[in-house]
Design a protein around this motif. Structure first.
Motif, PDB file in Angstrom:
ATOM      1  N   PRO A  99      15.788  -4.983 -53.230  1.00  0.00           N
ATOM      2  CA  PRO A  99      15.878  -4.578 -51.829  1.00  0.00           C
ATOM      3  C   PRO A  99      16.413  -5.704 -50.945  1.00  0.00           C
ATOM      4  O   PRO A  99      16.160  -6.890 -51.206  1.00  0.00           O
ATOM      5  N   ALA A 100      17.156  -5.329 -49.909  1.00  0.00           N
ATOM      6  CA  ALA A 100      17.864  -6.304 -49.070  1.00  0.00           C
ATOM      7  C   ALA A 100      16.931  -7.374 -48.484  1.00  0.00           C
ATOM      8  O   ALA A 100      17.273  -8.565 -48.458  1.00  0.00           O
ATOM      9  N   LYS A 101      15.748  -6.963 -48.018  1.00  0.00           N
ATOM     10  CA  LYS A 101      14.832  -7.933 -47.407  1.00  0.00           C
ATOM     11  C   LYS A 101      14.327  -8.941 -48.433  1.00  0.00           C
ATOM     12  O   LYS A 101      14.228 -10.138 -48.148  1.00  0.00           O
ATOM     13  N   ILE A 102      13.992  -8.454 -49.632  1.00  0.00           N
ATOM     14  CA  ILE A 102      13.518  -9.355 -50.678  1.00  0.00           C
ATOM     15  C   ILE A 102      14.640 -10.300 -51.101  1.00  0.00           C
ATOM     16  O   ILE A 102      14.421 -11.494 -51.341  1.00  0.00           O
ATOM     17  N   PHE A 103      15.858  -9.759 -51.170  1.00  0.00           N
ATOM     18  CA  PHE A 103      17.019 -10.566 -51.552  1.00  0.00           C
ATOM     19  C   PHE A 103      17.215 -11.729 -50.577  1.00  0.00           C
ATOM     20  O   PHE A 103      17.386 -12.883 -50.977  1.00  0.00           O
ATOM     21  N   ALA A 104      17.174 -11.416 -49.276  1.00  0.00           N
ATOM     22  CA  ALA A 104      17.459 -12.436 -48.258  1.00  0.00           C
ATOM     23  C   ALA A 104      16.303 -13.403 -48.050  1.00  0.00           C
ATOM     24  O   ALA A 104      16.513 -14.614 -47.907  1.00  0.00           O
ATOM     25  N   ARG A 105      15.081 -12.878 -48.039  1.00  0.00           N
ATOM     26  CA  ARG A 105      13.932 -13.701 -47.657  1.00  0.00           C
ATOM     27  C   ARG A 105      13.263 -14.429 -48.816  1.00  0.00           C
ATOM     28  O   ARG A 105      12.625 -15.470 -48.618  1.00  0.00           O
ATOM     29  N   GLU A 106      13.374 -13.886 -50.027  1.00  0.00           N
ATOM     30  CA  GLU A 106      12.642 -14.473 -51.147  1.00  0.00           C
ATOM     31  C   GLU A 106      13.549 -14.966 -52.272  1.00  0.00           C
ATOM     32  O   GLU A 106      13.425 -16.108 -52.731  1.00  0.00           O
ATOM     33  N   LEU A 107      14.484 -14.116 -52.701  1.00  0.00           N
ATOM     34  CA  LEU A 107      15.285 -14.459 -53.860  1.00  0.00           C
ATOM     35  C   LEU A 107      16.263 -15.598 -53.581  1.00  0.00           C
ATOM     36  O   LEU A 107      16.347 -16.569 -54.341  1.00  0.00           O
ATOM     37  N   LEU A 108      17.019 -15.488 -52.499  1.00  0.00           N
ATOM     38  CA  LEU A 108      18.018 -16.522 -52.192  1.00  0.00           C
ATOM     39  C   LEU A 108      17.401 -17.912 -51.993  1.00  0.00           C
ATOM     40  O   LEU A 108      17.925 -18.896 -52.530  1.00  0.00           O
ATOM     41  N   PRO A 109      16.324 -18.062 -51.234  1.00  0.00           N
ATOM     42  CA  PRO A 109      15.715 -19.395 -51.099  1.00  0.00           C
ATOM     43  C   PRO A 109      15.295 -19.996 -52.445  1.00  0.00           C
ATOM     44  O   PRO A 109      15.456 -21.200 -52.671  1.00  0.00           O
ATOM     45  N   LYS A 110      14.763 -19.160 -53.357  1.00  0.00           N
ATOM     46  CA  LYS A 110      14.357 -19.654 -54.673  1.00  0.00           C
ATOM     47  C   LYS A 110      15.583 -20.069 -55.487  1.00  0.00           C
ATOM     48  O   LYS A 110      15.555 -21.081 -56.193  1.00  0.00           O
ATOM     49  N   ALA A 111      16.652 -19.271 -55.386  1.00  0.00           N
ATOM     50  CA  ALA A 111      17.871 -19.581 -56.139  1.00  0.00           C
ATOM     51  C   ALA A 111      18.530 -20.863 -55.639  1.00  0.00           C
ATOM     52  O   ALA A 111      19.082 -21.641 -56.433  1.00  0.00           O
ATOM     53  N   LYS A 112      18.467 -21.116 -54.329  1.00  0.00           N
ATOM     54  CA  LYS A 112      19.073 -22.325 -53.776  1.00  0.00           C
ATOM     55  C   LYS A 112      18.308 -23.574 -54.211  1.00  0.00           C
ATOM     56  O   LYS A 112      18.903 -24.643 -54.401  1.00  0.00           O
ATOM     57  N   LYS A 113      16.998 -23.432 -54.387  1.00  0.00           N
ATOM     58  CA  LYS A 113      16.195 -24.571 -54.844  1.00  0.00           C
ATOM     59  C   LYS A 113      16.406 -24.840 -56.330  1.00  0.00           C
ATOM     60  O   LYS A 113      16.341 -25.971 -56.782  1.00  0.00           O
ATOM     61  N   ASP A 114      16.636 -23.762 -57.078  1.00  0.00           N
ATOM     62  CA  ASP A 114      16.789 -23.885 -58.528  1.00  0.00           C
ATOM     63  C   ASP A 114      17.867 -22.906 -58.980  1.00  0.00           C
ATOM     64  O   ASP A 114      17.608 -21.698 -59.065  1.00  0.00           O
ATOM     65  N   THR A 115      19.056 -23.404 -59.277  1.00  0.00           N
ATOM     66  CA  THR A 115      20.172 -22.516 -59.647  1.00  0.00           C
ATOM     67  C   THR A 115      19.925 -21.805 -60.982  1.00  0.00           C
ATOM     68  O   THR A 115      20.592 -20.822 -61.295  1.00  0.00           O
ATOM     69  N   ALA A 116      18.958 -22.265 -61.755  1.00  0.00           N
ATOM     70  CA  ALA A 116      18.626 -21.597 -63.019  1.00  0.00           C
ATOM     71  C   ALA A 116      17.676 -20.422 -62.816  1.00  0.00           C
ATOM     72  O   ALA A 116      17.424 -19.642 -63.737  1.00  0.00           O
ATOM     73  N   PHE A 117      17.157 -20.301 -61.590  1.00  0.00           N
ATOM     74  CA  PHE A 117      16.187 -19.239 -61.300  1.00  0.00           C
ATOM     75  C   PHE A 117      16.760 -17.860 -61.615  1.00  0.00           C
ATOM     76  O   PHE A 117      16.091 -17.011 -62.209  1.00  0.00           O
ATOM     77  N   LEU A 118      17.997 -17.600 -61.214  1.00  0.00           N
ATOM     78  CA  LEU A 118      18.603 -16.288 -61.417  1.00  0.00           C
ATOM     79  C   LEU A 118      18.733 -15.958 -62.898  1.00  0.00           C
ATOM     80  O   LEU A 118      18.342 -14.874 -63.349  1.00  0.00           O
ATOM     81  N   GLU A 119      19.270 -16.892 -63.665  1.00  0.00           N
ATOM     82  CA  GLU A 119      19.461 -16.648 -65.098  1.00  0.00           C
ATOM     83  C   GLU A 119      18.125 -16.472 -65.808  1.00  0.00           C
ATOM     84  O   GLU A 119      17.970 -15.588 -66.665  1.00  0.00           O
ATOM     85  N   ASN A 120      17.146 -17.298 -65.450  1.00  0.00           N
ATOM     86  CA  ASN A 120      15.837 -17.217 -66.102  1.00  0.00           C
ATOM     87  C   ASN A 120      15.141 -15.882 -65.850  1.00  0.00           C
ATOM     88  O   ASN A 120      14.295 -15.457 -66.646  1.00  0.00           O
ATOM     89  N   ASN A 121      15.496 -15.230 -64.752  1.00  0.00           N
ATOM     90  CA  ASN A 121      14.869 -13.949 -64.397  1.00  0.00           C
ATOM     91  C   ASN A 121      15.815 -12.771 -64.568  1.00  0.00           C
ATOM     92  O   ASN A 121      15.562 -11.687 -64.036  1.00  0.00           O
ATOM     93  N   HIS A 122      16.918 -12.984 -65.319  1.00  0.00           N
ATOM     94  CA  HIS A 122      17.883 -11.912 -65.614  1.00  0.00           C
ATOM     95  C   HIS A 122      18.442 -11.281 -64.349  1.00  0.00           C
ATOM     96  O   HIS A 122      18.646 -10.067 -64.273  1.00  0.00           O
ATOM     97  N   LEU A 123      18.700 -12.110 -63.345  1.00  0.00           N
ATOM     98  CA  LEU A 123      19.221 -11.643 -62.068  1.00  0.00           C
ATOM     99  C   LEU A 123      20.678 -12.068 -61.905  1.00  0.00           C
ATOM    100  O   LEU A 123      21.081 -13.135 -62.372  1.00  0.00           O
ATOM    101  N   ALA A 124      21.430 -11.217 -61.228  1.00  0.00           N
ATOM    102  CA  ALA A 124      22.826 -11.535 -60.938  1.00  0.00           C
ATOM    103  C   ALA A 124      23.155 -11.053 -59.538  1.00  0.00           C
ATOM    104  O   ALA A 124      22.612 -10.040 -59.066  1.00  0.00           O
TER     105      ALA A 124
END
Length: 370
Positions: free
Chosen positions: A182-207
């Motif tokens: 969902p857009a809100k989760i993407f902007a408020r939660e997922l992106l900040p985590k991905a910016k701190k750790d670029t491996a976060f997306l791959e580790n969680n099967h996210l693209a």
């Protein structure tokens, strides 16, 4: 009315006609309130007046019952026949009748709690004999089959992202589903985590993709760019054992874009209070629930295929020939063995509904005492 009955001719015909119209309107309004609820957000008076077809219509019910000796029974029949409702009604009759007759003080707090939850049951009054009911305050799902009842634990929305109440129908299930974040989760939660750790997306099967479906490489520069205009991007999580939807999702039409689904976070079901989601409902033993729905649908032979697709992470839709009603309710109490079960009020909704129904706060003395 007494003047018309006791002294014929004393009340003019126009006044008798006006009284007849007003009394009939009051009875129809009472029947609608008993059936749909007085404060039903989905069925205001304007919508009830416009109903046609299979929905309950007070005028037709009253007309059909005019020839019966007991008109009160005709009016009372507009109420839900649901066992939960009848149990609450029995408890209220006992409190208002038996206790009062035995010189007990009526526990006003319990009476009001029963009243507001009976009102909520009118909102979900579908009359179905087979249905799924998710009750938010008790963190439970009940599947009522023709001859059985099954209980499941659920995780519901947090108070800041509450699960809505609604009535819909489960039309299909999907194994090994992909999850569009969902857009809100993407902007408020997922992106900040991905910016701190670029491996976060791959580790969680996210693209991450742009709105044309083009894949965005999760480099620090790209993530910074996406963060400036997140609305023109989205993220999707592929199927797998740690997919946020788990390995099975149950779909039903609703305006809130929520669904019922499996989860990899099974440990949460051991908690007593389970309000952890962003609004969707996570169900324990999702495969068992899916198998029960297939059996009811006359497709018991497909339960093996369901199990195979779940264990092999194979995406597959299982469409139900007979959609099953799903009710998401907010009942802060129920009756068990004749006694009140209080589930608490996780979203703090009781007081506002009580005020809307009664218009006043509770009296100072509300305890049960002799």
């Amino acid at each position: 009315m007494h003047a018309m009955l006791d002294t014929p001719g004393k009340v003019s015909i126009p006044l008798q006609a006006r009284y007849d119209i007003l009394l009939t309107d009051a009875i129809l309004n009472l029947m609608n309130n008993l059936h749909y609820g007085k404060l039903n957000p989905e069925f205001p008076a304007s919508r009830i007046d416009a109903l046609t077809g299979t929905k309950f219509q007070a005028d037709a019910a009253l007309l059909a019952g005019m020839g019966q000796k007991d008109l009160l029974s005709v009016i009372a029949a507009a109420q839900p026949a649901d066992k939960l409702y009848r149990a609450m009604q029995w408890r209220m009759h006992m409190l208002e009748g038996q206790l009062q007759g035995d010189c007990y003080e009526i526990p006003e707090a319990e009476v009001r709690k029963l009243a507001i939850n009976m009102e909520r049951l009118r909102w979900s009054n579908t009359g179905d004999s087979v249905y799924i009911q998710v009750n938010i305050p008790s963190y439970t799902l009940i599947y009522r089959a023709p001859d059985s009842l099954y209980r499941f634990k659920v995780v519901v929305g947090k108070p800041e992202t509450p699960t809505p109440t609604l009535v819909s129908a489960i039309t299909y299930m999907t194994t090994a589903p992909e999850w569009k974040v969902p857009a809100k989760i993407f902007a408020r939660e997922l992106l900040p985590k991905a910016k701190k750790d670029t491996a976060f997306l791959e580790n969680n099967h996210l693209a991450i993709y742009d709105l044309k479906g083009n894949f965005v490489q999760p480099t620090a520069a790209n993530l910074a760019l996406v963060s400036k205009t997140p609305a023109i991007y989205f993220a999707r999580q592929s199927a797998g054992c740690d997919n946020a939807l788990g390995l099975l999702v149950f779909r039903f039409a609703n305006a809130y874009d929520i669904y019922l689904h499996d989860t990899p976070e099974q440990a949460l079901f051991k908690r007593k209070e389970r309000a952890f989601s962003h609004g969707c409902i996570r169900v324990e033993q999702a495969e068992k629930l899916g198998s029960l729905l297939l059996s009811y649908d006359g497709a018991k032979a497909r339960t093996g295929l369901l199990h195979r697709d779940i264990t092999t992470y194979t995406k597959q839709n299982f469409v139900l020939k007979k959609p099953v009603t799903i009710k998401i309710t907010y009942l802060t109490c129920m009756i068990k063995d004749g006694e009140l079960q209080d589930f608490g009020d996780p979203y703090q909704l009781d007081h506002s509904l009580e005020m809307a129904m009664y218009g006043t706060d509770l009296p100072l003395s509300t305890s049960l005492k002799k």
